[in-house]
Design a protein around this motif. Structure first.
Motif, mmCIF file in Angstrom:
data_model
loop_
_atom_site.group_PDB
_atom_site.id
_atom_site.type_symbol
_atom_site.label_atom_id
_atom_site.label_comp_id
_atom_site.label_asym_id
_atom_site.label_seq_id
_atom_site.Cartn_x
_atom_site.Cartn_y
_atom_site.Cartn_z
ATOM 1 N N TYR A 134 38.723 32.203 34.289
ATOM 2 C CA TYR A 134 38.595 33.018 35.493
ATOM 3 C C TYR A 134 38.464 34.495 35.130
ATOM 4 C CZ TYR A 134 40.328 35.775 39.448
ATOM 5 O OH TYR A 134 40.497 36.732 40.412
ATOM 6 N N LEU A 135 39.281 34.953 34.190
ATOM 7 C CA LEU A 135 39.211 36.355 33.783
ATOM 8 C C LEU A 135 37.904 36.642 33.052
ATOM 9 C CD1 LEU A 135 42.872 37.018 32.571
ATOM 10 C CD2 LEU A 135 41.799 37.820 34.672
ATOM 11 N N ARG A 136 37.459 35.709 32.196
ATOM 12 C CA ARG A 136 36.190 35.912 31.498
ATOM 13 C C ARG A 136 35.045 36.066 32.488
ATOM 14 N NH1 ARG A 136 37.926 32.029 27.788
ATOM 15 N NH2 ARG A 136 36.756 30.429 28.924
ATOM 16 N N GLU A 137 35.066 35.254 33.549
ATOM 17 C CA GLU A 137 34.012 35.327 34.554
ATOM 18 C C GLU A 137 33.983 36.693 35.214
ATOM 19 O OE1 GLU A 137 32.386 32.780 38.430
ATOM 20 O OE2 GLU A 137 34.385 32.423 37.633
ATOM 21 N N ASN A 138 35.152 37.366 35.248
ATOM 22 C CA ASN A 138 35.235 38.691 35.852
ATOM 23 C C ASN A 138 35.218 39.803 34.810
ATOM 24 O OD1 ASN A 138 35.908 38.463 38.991
ATOM 25 N ND2 ASN A 138 36.885 36.735 37.949
ATOM 26 N N GLY A 139 34.856 39.465 33.581
ATOM 27 C CA GLY A 139 34.686 40.477 32.545
ATOM 28 C C GLY A 139 35.966 41.014 31.952
ATOM 29 N N ILE A 140 37.064 40.261 32.046
ATOM 30 C CA ILE A 140 38.355 40.723 31.542
ATOM 31 C C ILE A 140 38.688 39.990 30.248
ATOM 32 C CG2 ILE A 140 40.814 40.965 32.034
ATOM 33 C CD1 ILE A 140 38.986 42.686 33.758
ATOM 34 N N ALA A 141 38.958 40.762 29.191
ATOM 35 C CA ALA A 141 39.277 40.178 27.889
ATOM 36 C C ALA A 141 40.758 40.277 27.547
ATOM 37 C CB ALA A 141 38.459 40.859 26.797
ATOM 38 N N ALA A 142 41.507 41.167 28.213
ATOM 39 C CA ALA A 142 42.919 41.347 27.892
ATOM 40 C C ALA A 142 43.661 41.831 29.124
ATOM 41 C CB ALA A 142 43.096 42.336 26.743
ATOM 42 N N LEU A 143 44.960 41.618 29.108
ATOM 43 C CA LEU A 143 45.847 42.098 30.165
ATOM 44 C C LEU A 143 46.754 43.173 29.595
ATOM 45 C CD1 LEU A 143 46.900 38.653 31.689
ATOM 46 C CD2 LEU A 143 45.090 40.175 32.489
ATOM 47 N N GLY A 144 47.173 44.096 30.447
ATOM 48 C CA GLY A 144 48.025 45.167 29.966
ATOM 49 C C GLY A 144 49.014 45.622 31.017
ATOM 50 N N SER A 145 50.032 46.333 30.581
ATOM 51 C CA SER A 145 51.031 46.890 31.494
ATOM 52 C C SER A 145 51.362 48.309 31.061
ATOM 53 C CB SER A 145 52.301 46.029 31.501
ATOM 54 O OG SER A 145 52.856 45.951 30.200
ATOM 55 N N ALA A 146 51.608 49.160 32.051
ATOM 56 C CA ALA A 146 51.900 50.567 31.769
ATOM 57 C C ALA A 146 52.741 51.140 32.890
ATOM 58 C CB ALA A 146 50.607 51.366 31.613
ATOM 59 N N ARG A 147 53.382 52.239 32.617
ATOM 60 C CA ARG A 147 54.119 52.982 33.635
ATOM 61 C C ARG A 147 53.235 54.090 34.193
ATOM 62 N NH1 ARG A 147 59.380 54.901 30.604
ATOM 63 N NH2 ARG A 147 57.702 55.652 29.221
ATOM 64 N N ALA A 148 53.446 54.414 35.439
ATOM 65 C CA ALA A 148 52.589 55.405 36.086
ATOM 66 C C ALA A 148 52.634 56.752 35.384
ATOM 67 C CB ALA A 148 53.004 55.567 37.557
ATOM 68 N N GLN A 149 53.811 57.145 34.862
ATOM 69 C CA GLN A 149 53.907 58.444 34.206
ATOM 70 C C GLN A 149 53.178 58.479 32.863
ATOM 71 O OE1 GLN A 149 56.427 56.465 35.078
ATOM 72 N NE2 GLN A 149 58.133 56.537 33.612
ATOM 73 N N ARG A 155 49.026 55.004 27.925
ATOM 74 C CA ARG A 155 49.819 54.248 26.957
ATOM 75 C C ARG A 155 50.195 52.918 27.592
ATOM 76 N NH1 ARG A 155 52.745 58.928 26.204
ATOM 77 N NH2 ARG A 155 54.615 57.957 27.091
ATOM 78 N N ALA A 156 49.859 51.849 26.911
ATOM 79 C CA ALA A 156 50.065 50.524 27.504
ATOM 80 C C ALA A 156 50.348 49.506 26.421
ATOM 81 C CB ALA A 156 48.824 50.111 28.303
ATOM 82 N N LYS A 157 50.827 48.360 26.860
ATOM 83 C CA LYS A 157 51.003 47.203 25.980
ATOM 84 C C LYS A 157 49.986 46.142 26.389
ATOM 85 C CE LYS A 157 55.937 48.021 25.165
ATOM 86 N NZ LYS A 157 57.310 47.456 25.289
ATOM 87 N N LEU A 158 49.229 45.680 25.417
ATOM 88 C CA LEU A 158 48.162 44.715 25.694
ATOM 89 C C LEU A 158 48.550 43.326 25.197
ATOM 90 C CD1 LEU A 158 44.905 46.662 24.681
ATOM 91 C CD2 LEU A 158 45.950 46.434 26.945
ATOM 92 N N HIS A 159 48.126 42.329 25.928
ATOM 93 C CA HIS A 159 48.238 40.954 25.452
ATOM 94 C C HIS A 159 47.085 40.137 26.001
ATOM 95 C CE1 HIS A 159 50.474 41.011 29.285
ATOM 96 N NE2 HIS A 159 49.944 39.814 29.465
ATOM 97 N N ARG A 160 46.760 39.080 25.324
ATOM 98 C CA ARG A 160 45.661 38.225 25.756
ATOM 99 C C ARG A 160 46.129 37.318 26.875
ATOM 100 N NH1 ARG A 160 43.003 35.084 20.963
ATOM 101 N NH2 ARG A 160 41.454 34.724 22.587
ATOM 102 N N ALA A 161 45.224 37.045 27.789
ATOM 103 C CA ALA A 161 45.525 36.066 28.831
ATOM 104 C C ALA A 161 45.652 34.696 28.184
ATOM 105 C CB ALA A 161 44.415 36.054 29.881
ATOM 106 N N ARG A 162 46.557 33.914 28.676
ATOM 107 C CA ARG A 162 46.771 32.582 28.106
ATOM 108 C C ARG A 162 47.006 31.588 29.224
ATOM 109 N NH1 ARG A 162 51.146 29.375 26.952
ATOM 110 N NH2 ARG A 162 51.019 28.041 25.096
ATOM 111 N N ASN A 163 46.304 30.492 29.151
ATOM 112 C CA ASN A 163 46.544 29.426 30.119
ATOM 113 C C ASN A 163 47.875 28.743 29.829
ATOM 114 O OD1 ASN A 163 44.053 29.889 31.274
ATOM 115 N ND2 ASN A 163 43.020 28.258 30.158
ATOM 116 N N PHE A 164 48.481 28.208 30.863
ATOM 117 C CA PHE A 164 49.594 27.300 30.639
ATOM 118 C C PHE A 164 48.997 26.025 30.049
ATOM 119 C CE2 PHE A 164 51.250 30.135 33.873
ATOM 120 C CZ PHE A 164 52.514 30.400 33.401
ATOM 121 N N ARG A 165 49.470 25.659 28.875
ATOM 122 C CA ARG A 165 48.821 24.591 28.119
ATOM 123 C C ARG A 165 49.365 23.227 28.532
ATOM 124 N NH1 ARG A 165 45.702 26.090 24.125
ATOM 125 N NH2 ARG A 165 46.122 24.250 22.848
#
Length: 892
Positions: free
Chosen positions: A223-238, A203-213
Motif C-alpha cells: 500500500y505504501l509503495r503504491e503511494n510512493g512511500i519507502a520509509a516511515l519516520g517520527s519527529a517532534r515539532a520543535q 531530525r527524525a527516526k526512520l524505519h521501514r514499513a513492515r507487514n504483520f507476518r
C-alpha cells in the motif's frame, strides 16, 4: 421475460480477461523477458497467418498474444526496489532529513495532551553524523507535540477539545489568506508554514514499513509503495526547521490549496457532524471521521458511499451527462465535458489511484460507447479495463480495481440483459402514453400495458382532470418500475460481490440490499446538491444555503438508514476466508450466469437462483477450520509489541490467549484485534473461538480483545482478576452482554478442556487483587497433551518465576515472559523447566529493546532453540504427546 436478446460479441472484454490472466501468471512465474517476447511475436504472426484461413484459430492466437503481452508487461514493470542508501538508514537511529512536503495532513488529537500530524516528504539528502547522502525517496513522517506547546497568540486553545470538529473552520481561518493550508498544529508558526512544496530540515527516526507476518495480513508495505512511500519516520515539532524556497509541482500545490479551500467551505456550510461526513463523501477527506461512523457504514454494506469511490464519481458524471443531454447537447460534446469534469474532480480530491482509475475507465467507456453506440456495453467495459491495465499492470492486484471492474461487469453482463427482458420494455412503453398510435411500435404485452394505463387514466380524470389523470398512472408506474430495478440491481450486487466481500473484508453484508435501496438514491440527491452548494458558496453563502439544506436532509436520511441497518445483529456477520474450491465454484457460477441470462427464460431464471444460492453459501456456510485433530497447537501470532497466542486443543477447541494492541502512548487508531488477529483467524477458516483469555490488564495484551469478542462470539472468558479496572471493565461489560461465561483463574487450579490439561501457576489470590503492578497479575499456566507441555508466562517477572520454580514444572515449549525483557526468564527458571523451544513475541525495532541481549544469551546457554515473531512472523508449535514440532509460515 420478453424475447431473448441477440448474442453479442465482446472481443475487447475477452482481450481484457486474457490480458489479466497473463498478468496473474507473469507475476507468479518468472521467465526471461526474451521468452515472452518470442512468444508474443510467434503468436501474433500465427494470428495474422490464419486471419483469412481459419478464423477461429486466428482468434485463439490473438487471445494468446494478449496473454503473453500481459505476462511480459508485469515482469518488465515489476515493483521498484527500495533505495539501498535509504534502507541502511531505516534502523531507528536519528538522522537529519532535508526535503520538501508532498502531502499535507490534518492534525489529530492523541489523547488529552498530544497532537500529531502526518505528512509525506520527498527527501533530498539524509545526514547521519558527518555523512551526507543524496537520497530521493518518499518518507511518511509523523510529527507530534504536546498540547501545551501549541498554546500561543492567535492559536487554538491548549486542550484536546481544541482539535475537535467544531473548531475546524476557525483554525482554518487562522492561516494567512494567501496560504489557506490545512495544517492544524502551529508550534511557532509551523501550522501555516508546512504546505505542499515547503522545504524543511527535520531530525527524525526512520524505519521501514513492515507487514504483520501472518497469512492473510494486509499488505501495508505494498500500500505504501503504491503511494510512493519507502520509509516511515517520527519527529517532534520543535525538531522541524523550515527552509527558504519551493520544491515540487506548482500544479500539485494548486490542487492542495483548492482542496483545503473546499474543506473550509464545507465546514462553513454544514454543521460539524455533517461536515465530517461531507468531507468524506464529496472530497475524500476522512480526517474528521470517527471510528464508530466507519463501522456503522461497513456493517450496513454502504461503506462505498462514505469514501470518494467509483460510485461517487459515477453519480457526478451521470448527473452532468444527463443534464447536458437534456439541453440537447451533442452526445460527443457531452461525453467530452463529462470526462473533463470527472478528471478535474479526481484531481481535486487527491484520493489516489482508485479514483484516477475510475476516471480513466469512465473516459474509455464513454469513448467506446460513442463508437459502438448502444451495441455492446461489455465491449466498452473491456476497452476501459484494458486501457487501465496497460497503463498500470499492478492495478489488477488492487482491491479497488477488482471491485470496480467486477461490479460494473455484473451490472453490464447480468443486470442490464435481465432488465432489458423484464422492466425496460415497459419503461419505454410509458413514453407518449396518450398517443394510441405508438402502441403499434411496442411489443404486444407492452401495448396491452399502455391500454390498461389509459383505462385507469379515464377513470381518474373524473376526479382530478384529464391531464393529471393521465400523468398520475404513468408517474406511479415509473416509480414502481424504478424501485423494482433498484431492488433487483442491489440484490444482484450483493450476490455478485459476495465472494470479494468475504475474501477481502470478511463481511457478509446481509443488510446491504435494504440499506442501499435507500442510500443509493439519497446519494444521487446528495452529490449534485452538495457540489452545487460548495460551488455557489464561493459567490454567496446565503444563496448556497438551499442546496446545502437539501444535501443535509439527504445526509441525515442516509445516516439514519445506516444506523438502522447497522444496528441489527444480523448486519455484523463476519465470515472466514473462503477456501480455494469455493472461490473457483463461485467464479464459475458467476461466469455461467453472465452467459445464461441471454438464453431461455427458464435457463436465465435458474442461473440467477444458482448465483444467489452460491452467495448464500459463501456468506452462511462456514469453511472447515485449518486445524490438526489429535494435536495440541500453540501458535504465537505476530502482533508487533504485544502478545496473542492461539491454542487449538486435540478435540479442535480454539482458545485465544490475549489479543495484542499497540501501546497507548502511540495514540494510534489501528485496531490489532480487528486488522491483525481477526484476519489471521479468518484466514485459518475459524469463525468462532471457544474461549478467550486475558492474562493481565495491559493494553498490549487486552487492547484487541473487544474486536475479537465481537467478531468470533466466544463462549468463555478466562481472567486472572475481575477487580475494577478502567482497562478491563469495558471488556467485562461486553462479555456479560454477550452471555459469555466469565471465570477467574488462580494459582493451583487444574482442569481439562478440549482434550488438553491446564495447570494454573499464577497469580496468587493476593496479587491478583493488586492493581499497582499489572504484571504481578499475569495469568501463568501450562497446557499439556500427554508427555508434551507448553508453559505460557504472559508478563510474569522474576518474583513470580521464583514461585513457579517451586512447583517444579517441566515444559518442552516456553513462551518467554514480557517479550524478552530482562525482568524475566531467569536462569533458575530455565534450569527447572528445561525447554527445548522458546518463542518471543516482540515488535520490530521496538523502543524497549526487546528481547534483551542477556535473555537471548541465557536461552542460548540453556540450549533452547528460540523463535521470534519480529524475525519470523507467526510461528506454530505442534505437541503430539511425544514431541514438539515447530513450523514457521512461509509468507511471500
Amino acid at each position: 421475460m420478453t424475447r431473448e436478446p441477440k448474442a453479442e460479441r465482446q472481443p475487447l472484454l475477452w482481450a481484457a480477461l486474457i490480458f489479466s490472466a497473463g498478468l496473474w501468471i507473469g507475476a507468479r512465474e518468472w521467465r526471461p523477458a526474451a521468452w515472452w517476447v518470442l512468444g508474443v511475436l510467434g503468436f501474433a504472426l500465427a494470428a495474422l497467418w490464419y486471419v483469412g484461413r481459419r478464423a477461429w484459430l486466428a482468434k485463439g492466437f490473438s487471445l494468446g498474444t494478449w496473454f503473453l503481452v500481459g505476462a511480459l508487461s508485469i515482469q518488465i514493470r515489476g515493483a521498484q526496489g527500495d533505495d539501498p542508501h535509504l534502507r541502511e538508514l531505516t534502523d531507528g537511529g536519528e538522522v537529519t532529513i532535508t526535503g520538501h512536503v508532498t502531502r499535507e495532513g490534518y492534525a489529530r488529537a492523541s489523547g488529552s495532551r498530544y497532537l500529531s500530524r502526518q505528512i509525506d516528504i520527498e527527501t533530498e539528502s539524509v545526514e547521519r553524523g558527518t555523512e551526507v547522502i543524496d537520497v530521493r525517496s518518499g518518507v511518511r513522517l509523523t510529527v507530534s507535540e504536546t498540547v501545551e506547546e501549541t498554546a500561543g497568540e492567535n492559536q487554538a486553545p491548549a486542550s484536546a477539545k481544541a482539535v475537535g470538529d467544531e473548531n475546524v473552520l476557525a483554525r482554518l481561518k487562522s492561516c494567512p489568506p494567501n496560504n489557506p493550508a490545512i495544517a492544524l498544529m502551529v508550534p511557532k508558526g509551523l501550522q501555516c508554514g508546512v504546505t505542499y512544496g515547503t522545504r524543511l530540515r527535520v531530525r527524525a527516526k526512520l524505519h521501514r514499513a513492515r507487514n504483520f507476518r501472518n497469512p492473510g495480513a494486509f499488505d501495508y508495505e505494498g500500500y505504501l509503495r503504491e503511494n510512493g512511500i519507502a520509509a516511515l519516520g517520527s519527529a517532534r515539532a520543535q525538531d522541524v526547521e523550515l527552509l527558504p524556497g519551493f520544491s515540487g509541482s506548482r500544479i500539485e500545490r494548486l490542487r492542495m490549496r483548492i482542496h483545503a479551500s473546499i474543506v473550509a467551505k464545507i465546514h462553513e456550510l454544514w454543521t460539524p457532524s455533517q461536515a465530517a461526513l461531507m468531507d468524506a463523501m464529496v472530497l475524500g477527506e476522512d480526517s474528521f471521521l470517527e471510528g464508530g461512523t466507519r463501522a456503522d457504514f461497513q456493517r450496513s454494506g454502504t461503506y462505498h458511499v462514505l469514501v470518494v469511490s467509483r460510485m461517487n464519481l459515477s453519480i457526478l458524471a451521470f448527473v452532468i451527462f444527463w443534464t447536458l443531454r437534456q439541453f440537447h447537447l451533442d452526445q460527443a460534446l457531452a461525453s467530452v465535458v463529462t470526462v473533463v469534469v470527472s478528471f478535474a474532480y479526481a484531481f481535486v480530491t487527491g484520493v489516489g489511484p482508485p479514483v484516477w482509475r475510475a476516471a480513466l475507465m469512465l473516459a474509455i467507456y464513454l469513448g467506446a460507447r460513442f463508437l459502438y453506440r448502444e451495441r455492446s456495453m461489455l465491449n466498452a467495459l473491456g476497452a476501459a479495463a484494458l486501457g487501465v491495465l496497460i497503463f498500470d499492470p499492478h492495478a489488477l492486484f488492487g482491491t479497488s480495481f477488482q471491485l470496480t471492474f467486477l461490479s460494473v461487469l455484473v451490472i453490464a453482463a447480468i443486470g442490464i440483459p435481465v432488465l432489458e427482458r423484464t422492466t425496460q420494455p415497459y419503461t419505454r412503453g410509458l413514453r407518449l402514453l396518450k398517443f394510441a398510435s405508438y402502441d403499434l411500435h411496442v411489443p404486444a404485452e407492452v401495448a396491452q400495458f399502455r391500454l390498461d394505463l389509459r383505462l385507469i387514466a379515464g377513470r381518474l380524470k373524473r376526479f382530478i382532470g384529464e391531464r393529471a389523470g393521465l400523468m398520475l398512472p404513468g408517474a406511479m408506474m415509473r416509480i414502481v418500475l424504478a424501485s423494482g430495478e433498484l431492488l433487483f440491481v442491489s440484490a444482484l450486487m450483493q450476490a455478485g460481490l459476495a465472494l470479494p466481500m468475504a475474501y477481502y473484508f470478511h463481511r457478509a453484508t446481509t443488510m446491504g440490499m435494504p440499506a442501499n435501496l435507500a442510500v443509493v438514491p439519497l446519494t444521487e440527491v446528495l452529490m449534485p446538491a452538495a457540489v452545487t452548494a460548495v460551488g455557489v458558496g464561493y459567490f454567496s453563502v446565503m444563496v448556497a444555503r438551499p442546496a446545502a439544506w437539501v444535501s443535509g436532509v439527504a445526509l441525515n436520511l442516509i445516516t439514519g438508514t445506516v444506523h438502522w441497518a447497522g444496528g441489527w445483529r444480523l448486519a455484523d456477520l463476519r465470515v472466514a476466508t473462503p477456501p480455494g474450491a469455493v472461490i473457483v465454484i463461485a467464479l464459475g457460477v458467476l461466469g455461467l450466469a453472465m452467459i445464461a441470462v441471454r438464453r431461455s427464460r427458464v435457463v436465465a431464471f435458474a442461473s440467477l437462483i444458482l448465483l444467489v444460492a452460491t452467495a448464500g453459501w459463501v456468506a452462511l456456510v462456514p469453511p472447515r477450520p485449518q486445524v490438526r485433530r489429535g494435536i495440541l497447537e500453540v501458535t504465537s501470532i505476530d502482533v508487533g509489541q504485544g502478545d496473542s497466542i492461539l491454542l487449538v486443543t486435540p478435540e479442535g477447541r480454539t482458545i485465544l490467549v490475549d489479543a495484542g494492541e499497540l501501546p497507548r502512548w502511540m495514540h494510534s487508531s489501528f485496531d490489532i484485534g480487528e486488522q491483525v488477529v481477526s484476519s489471521y483467524l479468518w484466514n485459518r477458516g475459524i469463525e468462532r473461538v471457544d474461549a478467550v483469555v486475558i492474562t493481565h490488564d495491559h493494553s498490549d495484551h487486552l487492547g484487541g480483545m473487544p474486536s475479537v469478542i465481537a467478531n468470533f462470539h466466544p463462549r468463555e472468558l478466562w481472567l486472572s482478576t475481575a477487580a475494577p479496572n478502567p482497562e478491563l471493565d469495558p471488556i467485562l461489560v461486553q462479555a456479560k452482554s454477550a452471555g459469555m461465561k466469565i471465570s477467574v483463574r488462580a494459582e493451583g487450579e487444574e482442569f481439562d478442556y478440549g482434550g488438553a490439561h491446564f495447570h494454573v501457576l499464577g497469580p496468587r489470590h493476593d496479587e491478583a487483587r493488586s492493581a499497582l503492578r499489572p504484571n504481578l497479575q499475569s495469568l501463568v499456566f501450562t497446557v499439556a497433551l500427554a508427555g508434551t507441555t507448553a508453559l505460557l508466562e504472559a508478563d510474569a517477572e522474576k518474583a513470580e518465576e521464583r514461585r513457579i520454580v517451586e512447583e517444579h514444572p517441566e515444559a518442552q515449549l516456553l513462551k518467554v515472559a514480557h517479550h524478552g525483557s530482562a525482568s524475566s526468564t531467569s536462569a533458575e527458571l530455565l534450569a527447572m523447566v528445561r525447554p527445548q523451544f522458546a518463542v518471543i513475541s516482540a515488535g520490530v525495532r521496538n523502543v524497549y529493546g526487546h528481547p534483551r541481549r542477556e535473555v537471548l544469551e541465557r536461552l542460548q546457554q540453556a540450549g533452547v532453540k528460540t523463535y521470534r515473531t519480529d524475525m519470523t512472523g507467526v510461528v506454530s508449535f505442534y505437541l503430539d504427546g511425544k514431541s514438539v514440532t515447530p513450523e514457521v509460515a512461509l509468507i511471500r
